[in-house]
Scaffold this active site. Structure first.
Site, mmCIF file in Angstrom:
data_model
loop_
_atom_site.group_PDB
_atom_site.id
_atom_site.type_symbol
_atom_site.label_atom_id
_atom_site.label_comp_id
_atom_site.label_asym_id
_atom_site.label_seq_id
_atom_site.Cartn_x
_atom_site.Cartn_y
_atom_site.Cartn_z
ATOM 1 N N LYS A 52 0.927 -1.363 -0.131
ATOM 2 C CA LYS A 52 -0.227 0.073 -0.146
ATOM 3 C C LYS A 52 0.806 1.243 -0.061
ATOM 4 O O LYS A 52 0.613 2.298 -0.725
ATOM 5 C CB LYS A 52 -0.948 0.058 1.235
ATOM 6 N N GLN A 96 -4.589 -1.580 9.388
ATOM 7 C CA GLN A 96 -4.592 -2.823 8.710
ATOM 8 C C GLN A 96 -5.207 -3.793 9.627
ATOM 9 O O GLN A 96 -4.925 -3.951 10.925
ATOM 10 C CB GLN A 96 -3.080 -3.138 8.680
ATOM 11 N N ASP A 119 -10.754 2.643 3.538
ATOM 12 C CA ASP A 119 -11.212 1.402 3.467
ATOM 13 C C ASP A 119 -12.641 1.173 3.221
ATOM 14 O O ASP A 119 -13.319 0.141 2.971
ATOM 15 C CB ASP A 119 -11.058 0.481 4.589
HETATM 16 N N1 GUN Z 1 -6.756 -6.960 5.776
HETATM 17 C C1 GUN Z 1 -7.048 -7.474 4.878
HETATM 18 N N2 GUN Z 1 -7.574 -6.816 3.788
HETATM 19 C C2 GUN Z 1 -7.632 -5.670 4.299
HETATM 20 C C3 GUN Z 1 -8.237 -4.248 3.850
HETATM 21 O O1 GUN Z 1 -8.613 -4.272 2.636
HETATM 22 N N3 GUN Z 1 -8.069 -3.252 4.639
HETATM 23 C C4 GUN Z 1 -7.508 -3.406 5.955
HETATM 24 N N4 GUN Z 1 -7.520 -2.137 6.589
HETATM 25 N N5 GUN Z 1 -6.759 -4.508 6.355
HETATM 26 C C5 GUN Z 1 -7.225 -5.555 5.492
#
Ligand code: GUN
Length: 280
Positions: A52, A96, A119
């Site tokens: 990311k 996350q 998100d």
């Molecule tokens: N963990 C697995 N996929 C995601 C996601 O799309 N966003 C976040 N914040 N955590 C994750």
């Protein structure tokens, strides 16, 4: 032969577009900034977070990185989120998941300012999606809509079956397909006669989290099949929820694993970051 839906190419095209938009915003004096919080050092999470941040750098988005120890308390995490909520220069906040067991994920998601919820997990974002208002949309299902549209696959009027009902993928996926005028069914682990239900699908979206569960017995000839799963098989190779080799010969289009849905999630996160200022 089935059309192979190329998530890498579609995500690269979206990232190019976003790079242009970010540069234009910069010219107007607006710098986008994503705050990324990771609690603990789960190796898979570290890889996702790293990807990311790399995507941010590529597009021209600043990223702030908070790597907190496993023992961080819920209150400490909420305090950090509140501090970031109050910072004008922070456009988006991403925590996350999963979080350590002593932290309540729901409370953390609710602590994020809905105007910075890139998100799309906050109840306000989900509620807005439900009633068709423009807020942040969960990245994986938003990416699947882009994959379908940019591959020339019509959704309106189609029988769409989503297998899986998670808050992050299955439920928002169903709402997005409905918004595109699909006729939508959500199937799940308690669905009776699952094969009969999935065989109705013109567009079958699979997010069950079980390697190669969907074989050709579940798929109508000529269907479009979208595979959200990602697993390691017995030979340590990546595979999805769909048995690709079995299903690909009978469908009209299919996403591979890797290189299908996966790359779209980060592209849509970047999209949400670039759009963040319009959501305040
Ligand atoms: N963990 C697995 N996929 C995601 C996601 O799309 N966003 C976040 N914040 N955590 C994750």
């Amino acid at each position: 032969m089935a059309q192979i839906i190329d998530g890498k190419a579609v995500s690269a095209a979206i990232k190019e577009e976003l790079k242009g938009k970010a540069a234009q915003l910069k010219q107007e004096g607006i710098q986008i900034c994503l705050a990324v919080i990771q609690v603990g050092d789960d190796p898979a999470s570290s890889v996702y977070v790293g990807n990311k941040k790399k995507a941010c750098a590529y597009i021209g988005i600043d990223s702030l990185s908070y790597e907190l120890p496993e023992e961080t308390t819920q209150d400490e995490l909420i305090n950090l989120i509140e501090e970031l909520n109050g910072k004008e220069e922070v456009s988006g906040i991403l925590v996350q998941l999963p979080l350590p067991a002593h932290i309540d994920e729901d409370k953390i998601i609710r602590a994020i300012d809905p105007g910075k919820d890139v998100d799309g997990f906050h109840p306000q974002s989900v509620g807005a999606l439900c009633i068709g208002q423009p807020r942040f949309v969960s990245c994986t299902p938003a990416g699947i809509i882009q994959l379908l549209k940019r591959s020339g696959i019509e959704i309106a009027g189609k029988e769409c079956v989503v297998v899986g009902r998670s808050n992050i993928v299955g439920k928002p996926m169903a709402l997005l397909l409905l918004r595109e005028n699909g006729t939508v069914t959500i199937a799940h682990s308690k669905t009776k006669n699952l094969q009969e239900v999935t065989k109705r699908a013109d567009i079958l979206i699979v997010a069950v989290g079980r390697p190669k569960m969907i074989t050709r017995e579940y798929v109508k000839e000529g269907a479009v099949v979208i595979d959200v799963g990602i697993h390691r098989n017995e030979n340590n190779k990546l595979c999805g929820d769909v048995d690709y080799d079995d299903v690909a010969p009978i469908c009209s289009a299919i996403t591979p694993v890797p290189g299908g849905v996966g790359p779209m999630t980060i592209a849509m996160l970047m999209h949400n970051c670039v759009e963040a200022l319009t959501k305040r």
